[in-house]
Structure formats: C-alpha cells, structure tokens
Design an enzyme around this catalytic site. Structure first.
Site, mmCIF file in Angstrom:
data_model
loop_
_atom_site.group_PDB
_atom_site.id
_atom_site.type_symbol
_atom_site.label_atom_id
_atom_site.label_comp_id
_atom_site.label_asym_id
_atom_site.label_seq_id
_atom_site.Cartn_x
_atom_site.Cartn_y
_atom_site.Cartn_z
ATOM 1 N N GLU A 4 -57.254 -12.395 26.192
ATOM 2 C CA GLU A 4 -56.146 -12.117 25.271
ATOM 3 C C GLU A 4 -55.801 -13.379 24.491
ATOM 4 O OE1 GLU A 4 -52.367 -11.469 27.481
ATOM 5 O OE2 GLU A 4 -53.676 -11.673 29.220
ATOM 6 N N LYS A 57 -54.054 -16.536 23.059
ATOM 7 C CA LYS A 57 -53.087 -17.472 23.636
ATOM 8 C C LYS A 57 -52.049 -17.777 22.565
ATOM 9 C CE LYS A 57 -52.764 -21.703 26.322
ATOM 10 N NZ LYS A 57 -51.743 -22.372 25.544
ATOM 11 N N ASP A 79 -48.924 -19.234 20.643
ATOM 12 C CA ASP A 79 -48.425 -20.595 20.600
ATOM 13 C C ASP A 79 -46.900 -20.586 20.566
ATOM 14 O OD1 ASP A 79 -48.897 -23.220 20.693
ATOM 15 O OD2 ASP A 79 -49.559 -23.454 18.624
ATOM 16 N N TYR A 102 -47.457 -10.936 28.983
ATOM 17 C CA TYR A 102 -48.850 -11.069 29.419
ATOM 18 C C TYR A 102 -49.024 -11.048 30.936
ATOM 19 C CZ TYR A 102 -47.450 -16.052 29.276
ATOM 20 O OH TYR A 102 -46.789 -17.236 29.420
ATOM 21 N N LYS A 148 -59.742 -22.798 24.096
ATOM 22 C CA LYS A 148 -59.026 -23.206 22.886
ATOM 23 C C LYS A 148 -59.924 -23.155 21.652
ATOM 24 C CE LYS A 148 -55.007 -24.903 24.555
ATOM 25 N NZ LYS A 148 -54.783 -26.337 24.542
ATOM 26 N N CYS A 204 -61.887 -42.930 -18.486
ATOM 27 C CA CYS A 204 -62.793 -42.193 -17.604
ATOM 28 C C CYS A 204 -63.716 -43.162 -16.871
ATOM 29 C CB CYS A 204 -63.612 -41.187 -18.411
ATOM 30 S SG CYS A 204 -64.883 -40.381 -17.418
ATOM 31 N N CYS A 256 -67.443 -42.332 -18.302
ATOM 32 C CA CYS A 256 -67.899 -42.575 -19.674
ATOM 33 C C CYS A 256 -66.985 -43.515 -20.458
ATOM 34 C CB CYS A 256 -68.051 -41.258 -20.431
ATOM 35 S SG CYS A 256 -66.466 -40.460 -20.784
ATOM 36 N N CYS A 267 -60.772 -35.964 -18.954
ATOM 37 C CA CYS A 267 -61.662 -36.780 -19.767
ATOM 38 C C CYS A 267 -62.091 -35.868 -20.915
ATOM 39 C CB CYS A 267 -62.885 -37.205 -18.951
ATOM 40 S SG CYS A 267 -64.255 -37.738 -19.998
ATOM 41 N N CYS A 278 -69.609 -36.481 -21.483
ATOM 42 C CA CYS A 278 -69.447 -37.382 -20.333
ATOM 43 C C CYS A 278 -70.478 -37.028 -19.255
ATOM 44 C CB CYS A 278 -68.032 -37.242 -19.784
ATOM 45 S SG CYS A 278 -67.791 -38.019 -18.181
HETATM 46 S S1 IVH Z 1 -51.398 -16.559 31.176
HETATM 47 C C1 IVH Z 1 -50.982 -19.165 34.956
HETATM 48 N N1 IVH Z 1 -51.577 -15.531 28.804
HETATM 49 O O1 IVH Z 1 -50.082 -20.755 27.773
HETATM 50 C C2 IVH Z 1 -50.361 -19.264 33.638
HETATM 51 N N2 IVH Z 1 -50.526 -17.639 29.032
HETATM 52 O O2 IVH Z 1 -51.182 -23.137 29.229
HETATM 53 C C3 IVH Z 1 -50.236 -17.899 33.086
HETATM 54 N N3 IVH Z 1 -49.697 -18.564 26.936
HETATM 55 O O3 IVH Z 1 -47.483 -21.476 29.974
HETATM 56 C C4 IVH Z 1 -50.490 -17.961 31.676
HETATM 57 N N4 IVH Z 1 -50.311 -16.897 25.663
HETATM 58 O O4 IVH Z 1 -46.908 -20.291 27.785
HETATM 59 C C5 IVH Z 1 -51.153 -16.574 29.533
HETATM 60 N N5 IVH Z 1 -51.779 -14.494 26.763
HETATM 61 C C6 IVH Z 1 -51.356 -15.521 27.493
HETATM 62 C C7 IVH Z 1 -50.693 -16.611 26.919
HETATM 63 C C8 IVH Z 1 -50.295 -17.667 27.721
HETATM 64 C C9 IVH Z 1 -49.728 -18.072 25.690
HETATM 65 C C10 IVH Z 1 -49.109 -19.875 27.290
HETATM 66 C C11 IVH Z 1 -48.067 -19.794 28.368
HETATM 67 C C12 IVH Z 1 -48.529 -20.706 29.451
HETATM 68 C C13 IVH Z 1 -49.516 -21.570 28.754
HETATM 69 C C14 IVH Z 1 -50.576 -22.007 29.710
#
Ligand code: IVH
Length: 665
Positions: free
Chosen positions: A114, A116, A118, A229, A315, A409, A412, A427, A432
């Site tokens: 899934e 991640k 931010d 999640y 990442k 320029c 030229c 220019c 040129c």
């Molecule tokens: S699972 C065991 N799923 O990433 C930790 N984390 O570096 C369970 N995060 O603190 C995390 N999206 O804030 C999980 N789909 C996702 C996530 C996610 C973002 C963040 C979360 C966690 C950090 C881990």
C-alpha cells in the site's frame, strides 16, 4: 417542537448527515451539495441548542472540537506504535525476503502493498463503537491525546459504521495516517504569502504541526484527512488484506491502490505502478509499505529494534537533493531567447546524476534570490528537467556572486534586447551560431525529422566543417562528406546517409513542427495540417484564415504569416521542399468532436476509460483533467466522483455512457 419529537428528528438528522459525510469524505462520492449538507447541520445545531441534554459525542456538531487547550495530556498506547525499516531498491527487497526466509525455514510468503502516505501516524480508540481517544505516535509507547483535533477531521468516523457481529470486543483500535492534500497545502501557503507570513515547508510538517495545534478551530480550517492502514484489535482477521476489508466496513477510508501481491515480482510491479501515479495523486506519498500478508507469520517474525521484521518501507528515489551552483551560464535557444542555466556540482536526484538545472529567466533568479556559489535544493519531478526550488542562504560564505544577464550575446556578440511585456532577453541575430545550432537540433529531433544518428555532436562537427548552411543541406550530404570528418567510420557514414534518406518521407504535421516557427508547437502543427491538408495552403493562408481555426491564436497566426513572408525563409523552403516526400493527410470526416472538451468520472461499462478518451481524441475532441468552465461535457459512469457535483455547479452538460456513445456514432 416537543422534546420527544426533537429527539427523533435529531436521531434521523445525525444518521443522514453521517451518511453524506461518509460518501463525501471517505468514498469521495458526494451525493448532495455542500450547501445542502451545511443546512442539515444547521438544523441539527439549532435543535441541540434548544435541548442541550440531547447532544451526544457522536453528533456531527461536535466536530468543532471544543475549547483550545494549553497542553495535551499523555496517553499510553495499548501496544507500541512501531516504525519501519527502509528499502530503496529491488535488491534491498530481495535481501529482506532472504532474511525472512531464513527465519521461517523458507515458508511461502505472500504480501500486501500500500502507498506510504506522507503524514503522521495516529491511533484511534473506539469504545462500544464510539470514538474515545485519538493520539499521536509520540515515542511509540506514549503519545499525546489530540482527540479534540482529530474529531474535526471528517474522514474519521465518530461512531463505527459496522462492527462484525461475532465480536464481543468492546474496545477497538485503528491506526492510520493523518495527512494534508497538496491542494490545501498550496492554498495555505498562498494565503500565508499574501499575509507576509513565512511559508510552510511541506504538507507532512504542516499536517503534523496542525494536529498539535491547541486550537481545534484552526485544525478544522486545515481540512486534514485520515486514511487507515492497521487494525491492531483482533476482529477475526487472519491477513493484512482482510484487515483492510474490515477497516472499510468500520467506516474508514483505506488507500484505493492497496493490493495483495503473490511474490516480490508482483510487489515490484505494484510499486512501479504506484510510482507512476504518484504525481497525479492529490496527496504526497514517499514510497510503498510492503507487509507479509499472513498475520500469523507477521507475529512470528517479531520485532527488531523499533520495527517489525515482516514489514518494510520501500521508498521512492529521493526527488530532492542539496548541491552547489558552480556557475550560471546563458543558453541561447533557437528563437534567440536567453535562458540562464545553473551548472551544478554533480548530485544524484531521483536515480540520475544531475549537473544542470534551468533557472528559466531573470525573474525566477530574482524570486529565488540565487547567486553563483549558493547552496541550493534541486528537485526533479517525473522526467522533467530539474528545478532549483530553494536557496539555503545560511550556508553562504560571502564569496557568492550575483548573476547579471549579459549585455551582448556570448555567442555572436550582438546587443541583447528585451521585447516589451516579455520577461525573456533575446539575441536578435538570426544568423547567430548558437541559434543556428539549436534550429538544427530541433529539425532532426524525435518529434520532427527524427534522423537517427544525427545528434548535436555530429551537427556541431558538420557546422564547423562548413558542410551545413541550412537544414536543407542535410539532404545533400554524401558519404564522402561524412568520412572527411574526424572519427567518422565508413559504416556509420553509410548508416547516417540511409537514415537521412529515410527521413525524406515525412508527415505534414512533423514538417511544420520541424520548421521551428515561433509559437507553433506539436499540437498547432497538427491542427494546421488537419485543416489545410497541404503545405502550400498553409504557406498561403492569411492571418485571418489561420485565426478562424480553433486553437490558433492571434500571436501564433501572425508568427506563421510572418515566417512565410520572410525572403530568407522562402529561399530556404525552395531548397528544402524538393528533397521531401510529404505524406498526404488523410482527410477524416469523423472530426465531429473538434473543439469540444471532455472529462470522465466513474466507471464506464462498455469500454475502459482510456479507450473512451482515445475515441474522443480520434474524433478531434480533447480530454481535460479537471472540471473548469471550458469543459463541454462530463461523461458519467458508475459511482461518479466529486467531478459530477463540480460540473453540475458550473452548469456543464452531463452525459451518461450511452449518450456519449450516441455522440460518437
Ligand atoms: S504500516 C509498524 N502503512 O510510515 C508500523 N505505515 O515509517 C506500521 N505510514 O509511522 C506502519 N503510510 O506513519 C504503514 N500505509 C502505511 C503507511 C504507514 C504511512 C507511516 C506511518 C509510520 C511510518 C513508518
């Protein structure tokens, strides 16, 4: 209204409002307008004012979040909130699996992947279905209670929707990410800039700062979102995938891209697909989380340090890096425009080495307040040329130098000019050498004549050797000419001559584009070709005739007529055209959607969305990416998204799929 009646009405209103909140904030499929929803909330609010003892903690009116606090209380998490170890490559991923295999005697492992998000991790505790406590991660063991702030987030249910019947569990914990959309982040920064306040760095920091605001009213105004999640409470799930299904049932938004993967190959391809979508997502993600799908295996694999072994954060390559500007050099384009380019100390960004970044124009240099010698943040988004997004002035030594546009320029020596109302410097000398080179590069480029083996280096050689005057001369080159150049082998000379010969057969749009007429890009070239069908007709068209064509503006039309009127261009074309075999443009009379703008929402039944878009384009129409006044039709499939409401507000024509098909046929 009597109290008894009010109570019934309040109950109904709460349910109704909660439904619309859910479809809007969790499913992204609003069913009624904001105004209608607000007025439902107003009625509820008024009734609760009248009978304050009928207010309950799950009432939508409670999302205002109460009084500001002077500090947060600490709460202990039921189980520790962990973090994740990182992986950056396919190799890292394989190493991870090897470690897992060693610990499980090569057990069969499948995965769940899934995005991640931010943002920041949040734990929510529900008791008997009602939200009781929401807390930040803190140090993993103890977090800060921010319930008052979290209840302002509309995608967090105050009451769970559906609790699996078999469970007698009283307390349910849900974990997920609170985040801010890119759009809201930009909006906040625009407002801050206007107010003369310092702008925020990124959506994640801003979301984290917001959730720790002591005043819930501010939090509410920031429109944060929540995506779940993890479900640490056991409700009978045996895999992470089931956990996601349960989270949805409980009423949470989970990420729509989350998916199971049978092996690492599948994991990698999900990762790549999500990476491709990344820039189009409304929120920031910095990678994917890969989890061993079986909860039993997950538990058995245990924890090392602060992270579970059975999960890893894969990442995306960093898209930003810090480096030093060694010099700023102007580049002269084929139209004569001067572009300042930063020469950088080489640095790796998003998987490639970057040595140059465009500074666009003098206004951009002023905006960034960038000097030669500065330490800067460079960013690369997608395949685009890297940009300098920020200077770090605290790292200056005092030896940095200001950049000024040259007066003459560098190629030229002509005096540099600036047109009124334009930021660019030019220019003015058409002859040129730098401009000439750029025109050649453009002429042979992929979207123009596409001559394989004739890159900038060889063009430079040919120009220096005096073998080329205008691009028309390319077609007079012989193998002997080429072999006379240094380091040009017989074989490659003959290959290049073959490639040049092949390129003589060219489509009309490519030919027009290749000429490099100012303001005539690929799309305009295509439009001109389709309208006029022959080169001669385009050559002879008046500015008026050109403007009558949709998509050719006043500036472009004058630029086109001016180009064909110039004597030197006429001489050039007289030399060029006899070499070419210009392919006939097929006159398609199916351009019935010409000039029409389309947008799609929801799932179509008879065709994929991509096919539908292609049909629009094949028929001369254009596909937009968002609702705007320019839009002619919104085509609505099943489960349409928020675009529908936006389009309705603007009074845009809505088509269902069969109406759309009728329009095509
Ligand atoms: S699972 C065991 N799923 O990433 C930790 N984390 O570096 C369970 N995060 O603190 C995390 N999206 O804030 C999980 N789909 C996702 C996530 C996610 C973002 C963040 C979360 C966690 C950090 C881990």
């Amino acid at each position: 209204m009597t109290k008894a009646l009010a109570q019934k009405r309040i109950q109904k209103l709460k349910k109704e409002i909660d439904h619309y909140r859910y479809v809007y904030h969790v499913l992204d499929q609003p069913e009624i307008s904001d105004a209608a929803l607000d007025s439902l909330k107003k009625e509820l609010f008024d009734l609760e004012q009248q009978y304050p003892d009928l207010v309950t903690s799950d009432s939508p009116t409670q999302r205002v979040g109460g009084k500001p606090l002077d500090k947060f209380t600490k709460v202990k998490h039921p189980t520790r909130m962990l973090s994740l170890n990182d992986a950056f490559s396919e190799e890292d991923l394989q190493d991870w699996q090897k470690r897992l295999h060693r610990l499980t005697e090569n057990a069969q492992l499948d995965f769940f992947v899934e995005p991640k998000l931010d943002g920041l991790a949040i734990s929510l505790i529900y008791e008997n279905g009602l939200l009781k406590i929401g807390a930040t991660r803190g140090n993993g063991l103890i977090g800060e209670e921010v319930t008052n702030n979290l209840i302002t987030i509309e995608s967090i249910p105050l009451r769970l929707r559906e609790i699996p019947e078999a469970t007698k569990v009283k307390t349910i914990e849900v974990r997920g990410e609170v985040y801010m959309t890119k759009k809201v982040f930009d909006k906040i920064n625009r407002e801050r800039q206007k107010a003369g306040e310092a702008i925020y760095m990124n959506p994640r920091n801003t979301a984290a700062g917001t959730i720790r605001q002591l005043d819930p009213a501010i939090v509410k105004s920031r429109e944060l979102r929540f995506s779940a999640y993890a479900l640490p409470t056991n409700l009978g799930q045996t895999t992470h995938q089931q956990e996601h299904i349960l989270l949805k049932k409980l009423g949470f938004r989970t990420d729509p891209s989350a998916t199971a993967a049978k092996n690492l190959q599948e994991v990698w391809s999900v990762y790549q697909n999500i990476q491709k979508k990344r820039d189009h997502l409304p929120y920031q993600i910095d990678g994917v989380v890969v989890v061993v799908n079986s909860n039993k295996q997950f538990a058995r694999l245990g924890i090392v340090g602060k992270a579970p072994r059975a999960s890893i954060a894969l990442k995306f390559p960093a898209e930003q890096a810090v480096t030093v500007i060694e010099d700023i050099v102007v580049q002269i384009g084929r139209t004569g425009a001067l572009t300042p380019v930063a020469h950088l100390k080489k640095v790796a960004v998003a998987g490639t080495t970057v040595a140059r970044a465009t500074l666009h124009n003098i206004d951009e240099i002023k905006r960034l307040n960038v000097k030669i010698g500065d330490t800067v943040i460079v960013e690369k988004a997608g395949d685009i040329i890297p940009d300098i997004i920020q200077v770090l002035p605290n790292l200056r030594t005092g030896k940095e130098k200001n950049f000024t546009m040259p007066k003459f320029c560098p190629s030229c020596g002509s005096k540099i000019i600036r047109h009124a109302n334009e930021v660019a410097y030019y220019c003015p000398n058409h002859a040129c050498f730098s401009q000439q080179k750029e025109r050649f590069y453009h002429f042979v480029s992929k979207k123009a004549f596409n001559i394989e083996g004739l890159g900038p280096k060889i063009i430079d050689h040919l120009l220096t050797a005096g073998l080329l005057n205008t691009p028309a001369d390319i077609f007079n080159l012989t193998e002997n000419d080429l072999q006379s150049l240094e380091r040009f082998a017989e074989k490659s000379a003959s290959n290049l001559i073959i490639a040049i010969k092949k390129s003589r057969t060219i489509s009309l749009p490519r030919l027009i584009f290749a000429l490099g007429i100012r303001h005539v890009g690929e799309q305009t070239a295509l439009t001109l070709a389709e309208k006029f069908l022959t080169f001669a007709r385009i050559q002879n068209a008046s500015a008026e005739e050109l403007q009558n064509i949709h998509d050719v503006g006043i500036i472009a039309s004058h630029s086109i007529t001016a180009y064909f009127q110039q004597r030197k261009n006429q001489i050039y074309l007289a030399k060029l055209l006899p070499h070419l075999i210009v392919q006939k443009v097929k006159k398609t009379d199916t351009k019935k959607l010409a000039g029409k703008y389309f947008l799609f929402t929801g799932t179509l039944q008879a065709q994929t969305r991509e096919d539908a878009k292609q049909s629009v384009r094949n028929n001369g129409g254009q596909v937009m990416s968002g609702v705007s006044k320019k839009l002619d039709y919104l085509v609505v499939g099943e489960k349409p998204g928020s675009k529908l409401l936006q389009a309705q507000k603007l009074g845009i024509k809505i088509l269902n799929e069969s109406e759309f098909l009728k329009l095509l046929n």
